[in-house]
Design an enzyme around this catalytic site. Structure first.
Site, short mmCIF file in Angstrom:
data_model
loop_
_atom_site.label_atom_id
_atom_site.label_comp_id
_atom_site.label_asym_id
_atom_site.label_seq_id
_atom_site.Cartn_x
_atom_site.Cartn_y
_atom_site.Cartn_z
N ARG A 110 0.89 -1.18 0.00
CA ARG A 110 0.00 0.00 0.00
C ARG A 110 0.92 1.21 0.00
O ARG A 110 1.58 1.49 1.01
CB ARG A 110 -0.90 -0.04 1.24
CG ARG A 110 -1.91 1.10 1.36
CD ARG A 110 -2.75 0.86 2.61
NE ARG A 110 -3.67 1.93 2.92
CZ ARG A 110 -4.93 2.00 2.50
NH1 ARG A 110 -5.41 1.05 1.70
NH2 ARG A 110 -5.72 2.99 2.85
N HIS A 137 -6.73 1.45 -7.20
CA HIS A 137 -7.13 0.71 -6.00
C HIS A 137 -7.92 -0.52 -6.46
O HIS A 137 -9.13 -0.64 -6.23
CB HIS A 137 -7.98 1.60 -5.10
CG HIS A 137 -8.06 1.12 -3.68
ND1 HIS A 137 -7.50 -0.06 -3.25
CD2 HIS A 137 -8.68 1.66 -2.59
CE1 HIS A 137 -7.74 -0.23 -1.96
NE2 HIS A 137 -8.46 0.80 -1.54
N GLN A 140 -10.20 -2.82 -4.02
CA GLN A 140 -11.46 -2.20 -3.63
C GLN A 140 -12.48 -2.28 -4.76
O GLN A 140 -13.64 -2.63 -4.54
CB GLN A 140 -11.23 -0.74 -3.25
CG GLN A 140 -12.51 0.01 -2.87
CD GLN A 140 -13.11 -0.46 -1.56
OE1 GLN A 140 -12.43 -0.45 -0.54
NE2 GLN A 140 -14.37 -0.86 -1.58
N ASP A 232 -16.18 9.27 -3.10
CA ASP A 232 -14.96 9.07 -2.31
C ASP A 232 -14.59 10.40 -1.69
O ASP A 232 -15.17 11.44 -2.02
CB ASP A 232 -13.85 8.54 -3.22
CG ASP A 232 -12.62 8.05 -2.45
OD1 ASP A 232 -12.70 7.95 -1.21
OD2 ASP A 232 -11.59 7.77 -3.08
N CYS A 272 -15.89 3.82 -0.50
CA CYS A 272 -14.79 2.91 -0.15
C CYS A 272 -14.32 3.08 1.29
O CYS A 272 -13.60 2.23 1.81
CB CYS A 272 -13.64 3.07 -1.12
SG CYS A 272 -13.06 4.78 -1.30
N ARG A 300 -14.38 -7.08 0.92
CA ARG A 300 -12.93 -6.96 0.73
C ARG A 300 -12.23 -8.25 1.15
O ARG A 300 -11.27 -8.69 0.51
CB ARG A 300 -12.38 -5.79 1.55
CG ARG A 300 -12.79 -4.39 1.10
CD ARG A 300 -12.16 -3.99 -0.22
NE ARG A 300 -10.71 -4.04 -0.19
CZ ARG A 300 -9.92 -3.07 0.30
NH1 ARG A 300 -10.46 -1.98 0.82
NH2 ARG A 300 -8.61 -3.19 0.27
#
Length: 313
Positions: A110, A137, A140, A232, A272, A300
């Site tokens: 990450r 991402h 996700q 987001d 998310c 997830r």
């Protein structure tokens, strides 16, 4: 090894979400559903395998779901906290990759820069998984479309509206949505549009799958009749200094009750997380019965288990 695993193991990294074809994506979503429905069948598939998790950014969902997923499939993981110093500050990324490949069977990273992931993958002879970068991402977005398939039964022609910043989340929703044959509408203020090259690639794939990618200015146009409305944060990690300016630029892009009411009658709200109630979304929308943010978060786990299974078995 199952037929699904054989077909999907051709590409050993997950860096952008563009590694798999539309047919491979369909097989992957079937695998994720199988793992979710029958977790006991997969409890030993990673037995004896070691993973390293390198995080330059804080995390709740990504870290817990990867660590839990690895453990639930019989593997073990080591966490390297790089939130105080990025990977390249102490030694070159190439050297880090060359060391790690001697000790572990997979790298979950990450990071801030997509280039860091690309360099890890280029130099490590083990799978590298993008757990978030400034550009993509994919884990996700895979979980998001898996959640939508559970909800609506099919992704082909599904209308998803994304309202807000043309960021990594937006890029991945376009990438995966195009491969799923979905109709993805993106509404952003001027100057915050998604990367034109990623838009072009997503549109190319969408032509093959009979999906559609649209870049719009008005959030009302994007949301009209949509089955899913997604937003987001307006300022991502690393953009804190821009927060006040971004609040002004995105003021008309809040997903509130009035905007959400223009979606389809059975529409769901998606985010998310983490979310800022009162900024990109109103509390009335995100905390309503039509919000599926916690379904996304749960999935997830199942989707990342499918990613690990795909790349390592």
């Amino acid at each position: 090894m199952t037929a699904v695993a054989v077909r999907l193991s051709l590409k050993r990294d997950l860096l952008t979400g563009t590694e798999w074809s539309p047919s491979q994506l369909r097989d992957f979503l079937h695998l994720a559903a199988e793992i979710k429905a029958h977790p006991d069948r997969y409890r030993t598939v990673l037995a004896g395998q070691m993973f390293v998790m390198i995080f330059e950014k804080p995390s709740l969902r990504t870290r817990v779901t990867f660590e839990t997923g690895i453990a639930s499939m019989g593997g073990t993981s080591t966490f390297l906290d790089h939130t105080q110093a990025r990977l390249s500050e102490r030694e070159p990324v190439r050297d880090i990759a060359k060391n790690l490949e001697r000790w572990v069977q997979g790298i979950v990273a990450r990071v801030f820069a997509q280039e860091t992931l690309d360099e890890l993958a280029a130099n490590a002879n083990v799978p590298v998984i993008n757990a978030l970068s400034d550009k993509f991402h994919p884990c996700q977005a895979l979980a998001d479309f898996f959640t939508l398939e559970e909800r609506f039964g099919s992704l082909r022609g599904l209308k998803l509206a994304y309202v807000g910043d043309g960021n990594n989340m937006c890029h991945s929703l376009m990438n995966i949505g195009a491969r799923a044959g979905a109709h993805v509408r993106v509404a952003t203020p001027a100057g915050y549009e998604p990367d034109p090259a990623i838009v072009a690639e997503s549109k190319r794939v969408a032509r093959e799958t009979r999906g559609k990618i649209e870049i719009l200015r008005a959030p009302e146009e994007a949301v009209a009749g949509a089955q899913a409305v997604y937003t987001d944060v307006w300022a991502s990690m690393g953009q804190e200094s821009e927060a006040a300016h971004r609040e002004k630029a995105f003021a008309a892009y809040q997903v509130d009750e009035a905007l959400f009411a223009q979606a389809a009658r059975d529409a769901v709200f998606m985010h998310c997380l983490p979310a800022h109630r009162g900024l990109e979304v109103s509390a009335g929308v995100i905390d309503s019965p039509r919000s599926i943010i916690y379904d996304q978060a749960e999935n997830r786990l199942h989707v990342q288990k499918a990613v690990l299974h795909t790349l390592l078995t």
